[in-house]
Design a protein around this motif. Structure first.
Motif, PDB file in Angstrom:
ATOM      1  N   ASN A 155       0.788  -1.236   0.000  1.00  0.00           N
ATOM      2  CA  ASN A 155       0.000   0.000   0.000  1.00  0.00           C
ATOM      3  C   ASN A 155       0.819   1.284   0.000  1.00  0.00           C
ATOM      4  N   VAL A 156       2.082   1.185   0.424  1.00  0.00           N
ATOM      5  CA  VAL A 156       2.901   2.399   0.496  1.00  0.00           C
ATOM      6  C   VAL A 156       4.043   2.381  -0.521  1.00  0.00           C
ATOM      7  N   PHE A 157       4.691   1.237  -0.677  1.00  0.00           N
ATOM      8  CA  PHE A 157       5.946   1.225  -1.450  1.00  0.00           C
ATOM      9  C   PHE A 157       5.833   0.706  -2.884  1.00  0.00           C
ATOM     10  N   HIS A 158       5.043  -0.330  -3.069  1.00  0.00           N
ATOM     11  CA  HIS A 158       5.113  -1.042  -4.338  1.00  0.00           C
ATOM     12  C   HIS A 158       4.772  -0.148  -5.530  1.00  0.00           C
ATOM     13  N   LYS A 159       3.586   0.435  -5.501  1.00  0.00           N
ATOM     14  CA  LYS A 159       3.150   1.185  -6.686  1.00  0.00           C
ATOM     15  C   LYS A 159       3.853   2.544  -6.785  1.00  0.00           C
ATOM     16  N   TYR A 160       4.144   3.146  -5.630  1.00  0.00           N
ATOM     17  CA  TYR A 160       4.888   4.421  -5.651  1.00  0.00           C
ATOM     18  C   TYR A 160       6.234   4.209  -6.338  1.00  0.00           C
ATOM     19  N   THR A 161       6.907   3.115  -5.968  1.00  0.00           N
ATOM     20  CA  THR A 161       8.246   2.857  -6.508  1.00  0.00           C
ATOM     21  C   THR A 161       8.163   2.515  -8.001  1.00  0.00           C
ATOM     22  N   LEU A 162       7.119   1.786  -8.381  1.00  0.00           N
ATOM     23  CA  LEU A 162       6.924   1.509  -9.814  1.00  0.00           C
ATOM     24  C   LEU A 162       6.728   2.816 -10.596  1.00  0.00           C
ATOM     25  N   GLN A 220       7.743   5.854  -9.658  1.00  0.00           N
ATOM     26  CA  GLN A 220       8.931   6.720  -9.595  1.00  0.00           C
ATOM     27  C   GLN A 220      10.085   6.176 -10.435  1.00  0.00           C
ATOM     28  N   TRP A 221      10.272   4.850 -10.389  1.00  0.00           N
ATOM     29  CA  TRP A 221      11.491   4.270 -10.986  1.00  0.00           C
ATOM     30  C   TRP A 221      11.209   3.279 -12.121  1.00  0.00           C
ATOM     31  N   GLU A 222       9.948   2.914 -12.280  1.00  0.00           N
ATOM     32  CA  GLU A 222       9.587   1.782 -13.165  1.00  0.00           C
ATOM     33  C   GLU A 222      10.301   0.512 -12.733  1.00  0.00           C
ATOM     34  N   ALA A 267      14.976   2.557   1.920  1.00  0.00           N
ATOM     35  CA  ALA A 267      15.400   2.799   3.313  1.00  0.00           C
ATOM     36  C   ALA A 267      15.432   4.292   3.639  1.00  0.00           C
ATOM     37  N   ARG A 268      15.327   5.162   2.618  1.00  0.00           N
ATOM     38  CA  ARG A 268      15.241   6.601   2.885  1.00  0.00           C
ATOM     39  C   ARG A 268      13.960   6.940   3.648  1.00  0.00           C
ATOM     40  N   VAL A 269      12.936   6.087   3.460  1.00  0.00           N
ATOM     41  CA  VAL A 269      11.638   6.337   4.111  1.00  0.00           C
ATOM     42  C   VAL A 269      11.279   5.071   4.902  1.00  0.00           C
ATOM     43  N   PRO A 270      11.994   4.829   5.989  1.00  0.00           N
ATOM     44  CA  PRO A 270      11.816   3.557   6.701  1.00  0.00           C
ATOM     45  C   PRO A 270      10.536   3.528   7.526  1.00  0.00           C
ATOM     46  N   ARG A 305       7.350  13.564  11.816  1.00  0.00           N
ATOM     47  CA  ARG A 305       8.179  14.351  10.891  1.00  0.00           C
ATOM     48  C   ARG A 305       8.789  13.437   9.811  1.00  0.00           C
ATOM     49  N   TYR A 306       8.995  14.012   8.625  1.00  0.00           N
ATOM     50  CA  TYR A 306       9.557  13.210   7.524  1.00  0.00           C
ATOM     51  C   TYR A 306      11.039  12.924   7.756  1.00  0.00           C
ATOM     52  N   PHE A 307      11.722  13.908   8.386  1.00  0.00           N
ATOM     53  CA  PHE A 307      13.147  13.747   8.692  1.00  0.00           C
ATOM     54  C   PHE A 307      13.346  13.939  10.194  1.00  0.00           C
ATOM     55  N   VAL A 325       1.603  15.680   0.141  1.00  0.00           N
ATOM     56  CA  VAL A 325       0.742  14.494   0.215  1.00  0.00           C
ATOM     57  C   VAL A 325       1.210  13.518  -0.864  1.00  0.00           C
ATOM     58  N   ASN A 326       1.556  12.298  -0.428  1.00  0.00           N
ATOM     59  CA  ASN A 326       1.984  11.251  -1.369  1.00  0.00           C
ATOM     60  C   ASN A 326       0.778  10.445  -1.838  1.00  0.00           C
ATOM     61  N   TYR A 327       0.835  10.040  -3.114  1.00  0.00           N
ATOM     62  CA  TYR A 327      -0.228   9.199  -3.677  1.00  0.00           C
ATOM     63  C   TYR A 327       0.398   7.896  -4.155  1.00  0.00           C
ATOM     64  N   THR A 373       3.321  11.198  -8.231  1.00  0.00           N
ATOM     65  CA  THR A 373       3.678  10.535  -6.964  1.00  0.00           C
ATOM     66  C   THR A 373       3.258  11.361  -5.760  1.00  0.00           C
ATOM     67  N   ARG A 374       3.366  12.713  -5.916  1.00  0.00           N
ATOM     68  CA  ARG A 374       3.085  13.540  -4.737  1.00  0.00           C
ATOM     69  C   ARG A 374       2.721  14.953  -5.153  1.00  0.00           C
ATOM     70  N   ILE A 375       2.031  15.628  -4.220  1.00  0.00           N
ATOM     71  CA  ILE A 375       1.696  17.048  -4.408  1.00  0.00           C
ATOM     72  C   ILE A 375       2.281  17.819  -3.241  1.00  0.00           C
ATOM     73  N   TYR A 435      17.242  13.938 -13.441  1.00  0.00           N
ATOM     74  CA  TYR A 435      17.153  14.354 -12.029  1.00  0.00           C
ATOM     75  C   TYR A 435      17.733  13.332 -11.059  1.00  0.00           C
ATOM     76  N   TYR A 436      17.486  12.054 -11.338  1.00  0.00           N
ATOM     77  CA  TYR A 436      17.895  11.023 -10.370  1.00  0.00           C
ATOM     78  C   TYR A 436      18.819  10.006 -11.032  1.00  0.00           C
ATOM     79  N   PRO A 437      20.027   9.755 -10.465  1.00  0.00           N
ATOM     80  CA  PRO A 437      20.751   8.540 -10.860  1.00  0.00           C
ATOM     81  C   PRO A 437      19.925   7.352 -10.378  1.00  0.00           C
ATOM     82  N   GLN A 440      25.423   9.671  -7.745  1.00  0.00           N
ATOM     83  CA  GLN A 440      25.050   9.367  -6.350  1.00  0.00           C
ATOM     84  C   GLN A 440      23.774  10.107  -5.993  1.00  0.00           C
ATOM     85  N   TYR A 441      22.885   9.427  -5.284  1.00  0.00           N
ATOM     86  CA  TYR A 441      21.591   9.989  -4.876  1.00  0.00           C
ATOM     87  C   TYR A 441      21.818  10.920  -3.678  1.00  0.00           C
ATOM     88  N   TYR A 442      22.561  12.038  -3.906  1.00  0.00           N
ATOM     89  CA  TYR A 442      22.883  12.960  -2.815  1.00  0.00           C
ATOM     90  C   TYR A 442      21.707  13.865  -2.472  1.00  0.00           C
TER      91      TYR A 442
HETATM   92  N1  UDP Z   1       8.735   5.692  -1.308  1.00  0.00           N
HETATM   93  C1  UDP Z   1       7.569   4.976  -1.478  1.00  0.00           C
HETATM   94  N2  UDP Z   1       6.400   5.489  -0.975  1.00  0.00           N
HETATM   95  C2  UDP Z   1       6.357   6.687  -0.336  1.00  0.00           C
HETATM   96  C3  UDP Z   1       7.549   7.421  -0.183  1.00  0.00           C
HETATM   97  C4  UDP Z   1       8.727   6.914  -0.689  1.00  0.00           C
HETATM   98  O1  UDP Z   1       7.586   3.910  -2.074  1.00  0.00           O
HETATM   99  O2  UDP Z   1       5.253   7.109   0.101  1.00  0.00           O
HETATM  100  C5  UDP Z   1       9.996   5.101  -1.845  1.00  0.00           C
HETATM  101  C6  UDP Z   1      10.144   5.380  -3.353  1.00  0.00           C
HETATM  102  O3  UDP Z   1      10.854   4.306  -3.923  1.00  0.00           O
HETATM  103  C7  UDP Z   1      10.963   6.647  -3.338  1.00  0.00           C
HETATM  104  C8  UDP Z   1      11.940   6.379  -2.199  1.00  0.00           C
HETATM  105  O4  UDP Z   1      11.112   5.689  -1.217  1.00  0.00           O
HETATM  106  O5  UDP Z   1      11.623   6.866  -4.581  1.00  0.00           O
HETATM  107  C9  UDP Z   1      12.610   7.569  -1.592  1.00  0.00           C
HETATM  108  O6  UDP Z   1      11.623   8.510  -1.218  1.00  0.00           O
HETATM  109  P1  UDP Z   1      12.012  10.061  -0.994  1.00  0.00           P
HETATM  110  O7  UDP Z   1      10.806  10.753  -0.477  1.00  0.00           O
HETATM  111  O8  UDP Z   1      13.256  10.142  -0.207  1.00  0.00           O
HETATM  112  O9  UDP Z   1      12.314  10.503  -2.507  1.00  0.00           O
HETATM  113  P2  UDP Z   1      12.827  11.886  -3.134  1.00  0.00           P
HETATM  114  O10 UDP Z   1      12.345  12.996  -2.242  1.00  0.00           O
HETATM  115  O11 UDP Z   1      14.311  11.803  -3.229  1.00  0.00           O
HETATM  116  O12 UDP Z   1      12.164  11.885  -4.480  1.00  0.00           O
END
Ligand code: UDP
Ligand code: FAD
Length: 374
Positions: free
Chosen positions: A153-160, A162-164, A176-179, A187-189, A274-276, A283-285, A317-319, A353-355
């Motif tokens: 519900n949170v990662f699978h489709k968002y990642t598809l 964002q990254w295909e 792991a950036r969003v554990p 807070r997000y960070f 807000v993430n979708y 992916t987000r607004i 934008y993203y490596p 690098q994803y800096y």
């Molecule tokens: N991610 C996700 N669902 C979310 C937020 C993040 O699947 O609601 C995954 C997704 O793969 C994303 C990565 O975690 O590319 C890193 O998220 P971040 O918000 O750090 O991305 P950025 O702000 O760098 O685009």
């Protein structure tokens, strides 16, 4: 005019290095930037409605190292800001990163309580656990259910979107950036230093580059001028594969299409972003007033539509953090080493690098230290 340094790119990496070289070494720097503005992807500007917006997507500064925050504080005052993100899951807006409050928002209270206890017993309290790790290690049926639920519900489709790619097809560091955060901190960070430059990023860059030893040439790619300019050394912050004319093949990147909107409403969503994960092609607004604290009539916001990068058509934008691309990057790194320091490569694109911004600044300061011993 003769320059000691030619720096390609006026983003954080190039601009910090220019500032250090100009102010600490008293050497002359030419920055060449292909865009019509400084600040790289952190560039912000006032839109038609007079609202400060980020041209290349929302940028929130966060760092754990005080020296990075203090270094930039020479060029800006900071506005303190804690970013909050909600994600639409099962039709509800719930806190992201997924935490104990998210559990309470999605499940009946007795079941949320049970799952919370199990998470705490298994991993501890105030601990961050990447989704891929929870999926691997979840022992009992409840935790297995939860891991699959969050993954689906949170990662699978968002990642598809964002990254295909699926989460497990990328380096684990990406998701792991969003554990999963076993706490009630929304807070997000959690970094010690978080905020935005009080008058915007572009103003910060203007101040950083305001030095008699620094000249900035906009609307110009380095290829157009490098043979006409006299300089001793070069720092390159663009895509490394482009520098070597793609001799080993193209490094892949992800791009985004940004759609900006304006509403006469004072506020259109409860938090900055807000993430979708599941619905829509974006992916987000992000609504900028939350980030900048600006008071204005109406509000501007941005939708992010991920897309493949096509050279010459859109922006890299993203490596893409994936082993096979790291191998390809290494070939370019070896080419870079052959130049024996005549050209230095630094930044998100030049190092593939994803800096985050603080990491780009840290990298630039570190490189400067290595150059000079300062
Ligand atoms: N991610 C996700 N669902 C979310 C937020 C993040 O699947 O609601 C995954 C997704 O793969 C994303 C990565 O975690 O590319 C890193 O998220 P971040 O918000 O750090 O991305 P950025 O702000 O760098 O685009
Ligand atoms: P860039 O900012 O990309 O600068 C490189 C510059 O080089 C560009 O301006 C480019 O035009 C120029 N250039 C390239 N090739 C040439 C050429 N041939 N000739 C002349 N000029 C050239 N980080 C955070 O810390 N917090 C956030 O919230 C955050 N949000 C982000 C959101 C999005 C959508 C994106 C894409 C990134 C985000 N980042 C965030 C990351 C941040 O943008 C980077 O860390 C930072 O921009 C890296 O700086 P840089 O100088 O290495 O690269």
């Amino acid at each position: 005019m003769k320059f000691d340094w030619l720096i390609v790119g006026a983003g954080f990496t190039g601009s910090v290095l220019a500032e250090r070289i100009a102010s600490q070494l008293n050497q002359k720097v030419l920055i060449v930037e292909q865009r019509d503005h400084i600040a790289g992807n952190a560039y912000d500007y006032y839109d038609e409605q007079g609202i400060l917006v980020h041209k290349y997507g929302p940028h929130i500064f966060h760092a754990n190292a005080q020296y990075i925050w203090d270094y930039l504080a020479q060029f800006t005052e900071w506005r303190s800001y804690y970013h909050q993100v909600l994600g639409v899951v099962d039709g509800k807006e719930v806190p992201i990163p997924f935490n104990l409050n998210t559990l309470s928002a999605l499940f009946p209270s007795h079941y949320a309580e049970k799952l919370s206890q199990q998470l705490i017993e298994e991993y501890g309290f105030n601990v961050k656990v990447p989704i891929l790790k929870i999926r691997e290690t979840a022992k009992n049926n409840d935790l297995k259910f939860l891991a699959d639920y969050i993954y689906d519900n949170v990662f699978h489709k968002y990642t598809l979107k964002q990254w295909e790619l699926k989460p497990e097809e990328l380096a684990p560091s990406v998701t792991a950036r969003v554990p999963i955060y076993i706490s009630r901190d929304n807070r997000y960070f959690q970094d010690s230093y978080q905020g935005l430059p009080k008058h915007g990023y572009t103003a910060l860059f203007r101040s950083m580059l305001n030095h008699p030893n620094i000249k900035v040439l906009l609307n110009t790619s380095y290829q157009e001028i490098m043979n006409d300019i006299q300089y001793k050394r070069m720092i390159f912050t663009g895509p490394i594969d482009e520098f070597f004319e793609h001799t080993h093949g193209e490094l892949p990147y992800r791009s985004l299409d940004f759609k900006f909107h304006y509403t006469e409403q004072d506020q259109m969503q409860a938090v900055g972003t807000v993430n979708y994960p599941n619905e829509y092609n974006y992916t987000r607004i992000t609504e900028f007033k939350h980030l900048t604290g600006q008071r204005s009539y109406g509000s501007s916001y941005i939708e992010e539509y991920p897309q493949a990068y096509k050279r010459g058509e859109n922006v890299p934008y993203y490596p893409i953090p994936k082993d096979e691309y790291k191998e390809l990057y290494k070939k370019y790194q070896q080419e870079a080493e052959k130049l024996k320091g005549e050209v230095l490569f630094a930044g998100r694109l030049a190092e593939y690098q994803y800096y985050n911004m603080d990491q780009a600044v840290a990298r630039a300061l570190h490189l400067f230290k290595n150059l000079t011993g300062f």
